[in-house]
Each structure stands twice: as C-alpha cells, then as structure tokens.
Design an enzyme around this catalytic site. Structure first.
Site, PDB file in Angstrom:
ATOM      1  N   ASN A  21       0.834  -1.215   0.000  1.00  0.00           N
ATOM      2  CA  ASN A  21       0.000   0.000   0.000  1.00  0.00           C
ATOM      3  C   ASN A  21       0.865   1.261   0.000  1.00  0.00           C
ATOM      4  O   ASN A  21       0.529   2.244  -0.669  1.00  0.00           O
ATOM      5  CB  ASN A  21      -0.961  -0.004   1.191  1.00  0.00           C
ATOM      6  CG  ASN A  21      -2.214  -0.812   0.906  1.00  0.00           C
ATOM      7  OD1 ASN A  21      -3.058  -0.399   0.113  1.00  0.00           O
ATOM      8  ND2 ASN A  21      -2.318  -1.981   1.517  1.00  0.00           N
ATOM      9  N   ARG A  72       3.318   1.383  25.562  1.00  0.00           N
ATOM     10  CA  ARG A  72       2.811   1.778  24.243  1.00  0.00           C
ATOM     11  C   ARG A  72       2.673   3.291  24.120  1.00  0.00           C
ATOM     12  O   ARG A  72       2.865   3.864  23.060  1.00  0.00           O
ATOM     13  CB  ARG A  72       1.462   1.093  23.972  1.00  0.00           C
ATOM     14  CG  ARG A  72       1.619  -0.424  23.777  1.00  0.00           C
ATOM     15  CD  ARG A  72       0.276  -1.122  23.799  1.00  0.00           C
ATOM     16  NE  ARG A  72      -0.621  -0.566  22.821  1.00  0.00           N
ATOM     17  CZ  ARG A  72      -1.905  -0.271  23.044  1.00  0.00           C
ATOM     18  NH1 ARG A  72      -2.439  -0.496  24.230  1.00  0.00           N
ATOM     19  NH2 ARG A  72      -2.658   0.224  22.100  1.00  0.00           N
ATOM     20  N   MET A  97       0.882  -2.866  12.167  1.00  0.00           N
ATOM     21  CA  MET A  97       0.292  -3.922  12.989  1.00  0.00           C
ATOM     22  C   MET A  97       0.334  -3.607  14.483  1.00  0.00           C
ATOM     23  O   MET A  97       0.596  -4.484  15.299  1.00  0.00           O
ATOM     24  CB  MET A  97       0.965  -5.259  12.668  1.00  0.00           C
ATOM     25  CG  MET A  97       0.620  -5.730  11.270  1.00  0.00           C
ATOM     26  SD  MET A  97      -1.173  -5.614  10.931  1.00  0.00           S
ATOM     27  CE  MET A  97      -1.318  -6.434   9.377  1.00  0.00           C
ATOM     28  N   ILE A  99      -1.872  -1.324  17.575  1.00  0.00           N
ATOM     29  CA  ILE A  99      -3.051  -0.514  17.889  1.00  0.00           C
ATOM     30  C   ILE A  99      -2.534   0.778  18.496  1.00  0.00           C
ATOM     31  O   ILE A  99      -1.789   0.753  19.491  1.00  0.00           O
ATOM     32  CB  ILE A  99      -3.973  -1.272  18.863  1.00  0.00           C
ATOM     33  CG1 ILE A  99      -4.503  -2.537  18.171  1.00  0.00           C
ATOM     34  CG2 ILE A  99      -5.134  -0.380  19.310  1.00  0.00           C
ATOM     35  CD1 ILE A  99      -5.230  -3.483  19.076  1.00  0.00           C
ATOM     36  N   ASN A 114      -6.645   4.733   8.102  1.00  0.00           N
ATOM     37  CA  ASN A 114      -6.192   3.346   8.086  1.00  0.00           C
ATOM     38  C   ASN A 114      -6.866   2.626   6.928  1.00  0.00           C
ATOM     39  O   ASN A 114      -7.988   2.980   6.546  1.00  0.00           O
ATOM     40  CB  ASN A 114      -6.578   2.654   9.404  1.00  0.00           C
ATOM     41  CG  ASN A 114      -6.150   1.199   9.434  1.00  0.00           C
ATOM     42  OD1 ASN A 114      -5.020   0.859   9.075  1.00  0.00           O
ATOM     43  ND2 ASN A 114      -7.054   0.317   9.849  1.00  0.00           N
ATOM     44  N   HIS A 116      -8.161  -1.174   5.722  1.00  0.00           N
ATOM     45  CA  HIS A 116      -8.509  -2.464   6.315  1.00  0.00           C
ATOM     46  C   HIS A 116      -9.016  -3.392   5.213  1.00  0.00           C
ATOM     47  O   HIS A 116      -9.827  -2.982   4.378  1.00  0.00           O
ATOM     48  CB  HIS A 116      -9.606  -2.252   7.377  1.00  0.00           C
ATOM     49  CG  HIS A 116     -10.030  -3.525   8.043  1.00  0.00           C
ATOM     50  ND1 HIS A 116      -9.268  -4.129   9.019  1.00  0.00           N
ATOM     51  CD2 HIS A 116     -11.108  -4.318   7.847  1.00  0.00           C
ATOM     52  CE1 HIS A 116      -9.878  -5.243   9.407  1.00  0.00           C
ATOM     53  NE2 HIS A 116     -10.994  -5.378   8.714  1.00  0.00           N
ATOM     54  N   ASP A 152     -10.527  -0.306  14.347  1.00  0.00           N
ATOM     55  CA  ASP A 152     -11.228  -0.304  13.051  1.00  0.00           C
ATOM     56  C   ASP A 152     -12.668   0.203  13.174  1.00  0.00           C
ATOM     57  O   ASP A 152     -13.561  -0.257  12.438  1.00  0.00           O
ATOM     58  CB  ASP A 152     -11.208  -1.722  12.428  1.00  0.00           C
ATOM     59  CG  ASP A 152      -9.790  -2.203  12.142  1.00  0.00           C
ATOM     60  OD1 ASP A 152      -8.932  -1.364  11.852  1.00  0.00           O
ATOM     61  OD2 ASP A 152      -9.554  -3.419  12.236  1.00  0.00           O
ATOM     62  N   GLN A 180      -7.732  -3.849  -4.959  1.00  0.00           N
ATOM     63  CA  GLN A 180      -8.669  -2.742  -4.695  1.00  0.00           C
ATOM     64  C   GLN A 180      -8.068  -1.752  -3.690  1.00  0.00           C
ATOM     65  O   GLN A 180      -8.244  -0.545  -3.826  1.00  0.00           O
ATOM     66  CB  GLN A 180      -9.999  -3.273  -4.160  1.00  0.00           C
ATOM     67  CG  GLN A 180     -10.776  -4.091  -5.164  1.00  0.00           C
ATOM     68  CD  GLN A 180     -11.071  -3.300  -6.434  1.00  0.00           C
ATOM     69  OE1 GLN A 180     -11.472  -2.147  -6.377  1.00  0.00           O
ATOM     70  NE2 GLN A 180     -10.837  -3.916  -7.575  1.00  0.00           N
ATOM     71  N   GLU A 181      -7.368  -2.275  -2.681  1.00  0.00           N
ATOM     72  CA  GLU A 181      -6.740  -1.389  -1.690  1.00  0.00           C
ATOM     73  C   GLU A 181      -5.811  -0.386  -2.377  1.00  0.00           C
ATOM     74  O   GLU A 181      -5.768   0.791  -2.020  1.00  0.00           O
ATOM     75  CB  GLU A 181      -5.927  -2.210  -0.679  1.00  0.00           C
ATOM     76  CG  GLU A 181      -6.763  -3.100   0.216  1.00  0.00           C
ATOM     77  CD  GLU A 181      -5.902  -3.813   1.265  1.00  0.00           C
ATOM     78  OE1 GLU A 181      -5.005  -3.175   1.841  1.00  0.00           O
ATOM     79  OE2 GLU A 181      -6.123  -5.017   1.498  1.00  0.00           O
TER      80      GLU A 181
HETATM   81  C1  GAR Z   1      -3.170  -4.894   3.785  1.00  0.00           C
HETATM   82  O1  GAR Z   1      -4.034  -5.871   3.267  1.00  0.00           O
HETATM   83  C2  GAR Z   1      -3.893  -4.048   4.813  1.00  0.00           C
HETATM   84  O2  GAR Z   1      -5.220  -3.778   4.483  1.00  0.00           O
HETATM   85  C3  GAR Z   1      -3.783  -4.927   6.024  1.00  0.00           C
HETATM   86  O3  GAR Z   1      -2.494  -5.466   5.981  1.00  0.00           O
HETATM   87  C4  GAR Z   1      -2.073  -5.544   4.629  1.00  0.00           C
HETATM   88  C5  GAR Z   1      -0.759  -4.812   4.504  1.00  0.00           C
HETATM   89  O4  GAR Z   1      -0.213  -5.028   3.237  1.00  0.00           O
HETATM   90  N1  GAR Z   1      -4.028  -4.200   7.214  1.00  0.00           N
HETATM   91  C6  GAR Z   1      -4.605  -4.726   8.271  1.00  0.00           C
HETATM   92  O5  GAR Z   1      -4.984  -5.879   8.316  1.00  0.00           O
HETATM   93  C7  GAR Z   1      -4.743  -3.775   9.436  1.00  0.00           C
HETATM   94  N2  GAR Z   1      -5.635  -4.344  10.414  1.00  0.00           N
HETATM   95  P1  GAR Z   1       0.952  -4.105   2.708  1.00  0.00           P
HETATM   96  O6  GAR Z   1       2.018  -4.089   3.816  1.00  0.00           O
HETATM   97  O7  GAR Z   1       1.451  -4.811   1.488  1.00  0.00           O
HETATM   98  O8  GAR Z   1       0.401  -2.736   2.439  1.00  0.00           O
END
Ligand code: GAR
Length: 210
Positions: A21, A72, A97, A99, A114, A116, A152, A180-181
């Site tokens: 992403n 944290r 990853m 919170i 964010n 998801h 989320d 799609q992301e």
């Molecule tokens: C993506 O699918 C994102 O939506 C997900 O982790 C992946 C990261 O991929 N995020 C979550 O699950 C957050 N709860 P990337 O490192 O290749 O962008």
C-alpha cells in the site's frame, strides 16, 4: 471550487510489513495522480520491506524500536515526535500492525487514516479475509477510514466491494482485495488533500469535485 493548497499536503506512512500500500501511494505521487509530499515512513520493525521501499524512492525511513520504550504510550510519543519533526499533516496507517493509543489519536484527531482488508464494520481486527471466508459472506472488500480510539471503528471514508468466489482461499481473496486497496488508498488521500472530506458524527461527507 476546491481551494488549492500553497504546498502539497505532507503525509507520513506507518507500516510494519510488505508495504505494497505504501508503494501504491508512492506510485500515485510519482505518477502525478496524487499531489502530496511523502515526508516520512515510520516502522516498528527494523527489517520490513516498507522501509526498504521508502529508501529506494529517496523517502526518509525511520525505525522506532518498541523495545526502547517502557509502554505503548511512550512509544507512540516517540512516533509522534518523528511525525512532528517531518511536519506531517496526515498520517496513513498502511499495514501497521499496532493498535495506536489514545494519546496518538488525540494528538492527530481527524488526521489519521487506516486501510482495512474487509468491509467494515464487519470483520475488524486481524485476519479479516479469513474471518470473511469463515463466516461465508458473498461479498468482502476494503475500507479506508479515519482512526478513532477503537479498533477499526472510525468514520468510513470509502469502500470497495470484492465478490467472494466459491474456490477462494484466504490468499486468493486477499490478493483480489489488495488490488482494490491499491486503488482506494491513494483516492482517499487525494480527497483529504483536496479538502473535500468532513466528518459529521459517524459519517464522512465527501464534497463533489468542482
Ligand atoms: C493490507 O491488506 C492491509 O489492508 C492490512 O495489511 C495488509 C498490509 O499489506 N491491514 C490490516 O490488516 C490492518 N488491520 P501491505 O504491507 O502490502 O500494504
């Protein structure tokens, strides 16, 4: 008409892993489809691909070691300091990853997004694609939302639907959602950069383009 900014919006990306992403955001900026400046990429993992991708594109890449902080909150304060140092105006969590704590959310209220891999509010948290398959939904997808103090739960900016196929595995579904992301995240950031988003209660209103 959408007012034009004097300087491109300064964004910071927080990532923990592969960084695809992040790459989509970099590609949108470099391809002239997103008028933003990627000021810094921050990670909680020293060896993550996201940091390598940032360096490859000449973007400042900062590892903040969680082991160096008692809790944290102090870790999040350290990340906030890095973001402030780079004058970040919008923070994009992209496969981050952790919170984030209320301290982090309050410091940047309405300025954290964010992505998801599911159609929220269904299947929040980890392994959204697995949750979707196990539940047997016929449509899943991706969501970009503002971050609030829940997991989320923040106001939804945009979503894309992805049909679930009978022969899908977690991996095949995740791959189609990821496509799609990569479209969705740059689009959401562009709406923010153009000043077209407003949060009204739980809803994000998107002003039409001029
Ligand atoms: C993506 O699918 C994102 O939506 C997900 O982790 C992946 C990261 O991929 N995020 C979550 O699950 C957050 N709860 P990337 O490192 O290749 O962008």
């Amino acid at each position: 008409m959408t007012p034009t900014r004097a300087e491109p919006l300064r964004i910071g990306v927080l990532a923990s892993g592969r960084g695809s992403n992040l790459q989509a955001i970099v590609d949108a900026i470099e391809g002239g489809r997103l008028d933003c400046r990627l000021a810094v990429v921050v990670s909680d993992r020293a060896d993550c691909q996201a940091l390598d991708r940032a360096r490859k594109h000449g973007v400042e890449a900062v590892f903040v070691d969680p082991k160096g902080y008692a809790d944290r909150e102090t870790f999040d304060r350290a990340v906030l300091a890095v973001l402030a140092e780079h004058r970040v105006e919008l923070v994009c969590l992209a496969g981050y990853m952790r919170i984030v704590t209320p301290i982090f959310v309050r410091a940047l209220s309405g300025r954290i997004m964010n992505i998801h891999p599911g159609l929220l509010p269904a299947f929040p948290g980890l392994h959204a694609q697995r949750q979707a398959l196990e539940h047997g939904v016929k449509v899943s997808g991706a969501t970009v939302h503002f971050v609030d103090e829940g997991v989320d739960t923040g106001p939804i900016i945009c979503q894309a639907a992805v049909p679930v196929r009978e022969d899908d595995t977690e991996e095949t579904l995740a791959a189609r959602i990821l496509e799609q992301e990569h479209q969705l995240y740059p689009r959401a950031i562009r709406l923010f950069a153009e000043g077209r988003l407003s949060i009204v209660g739980r809803r994000v209103l998107v002003r039409a383009d001029a």
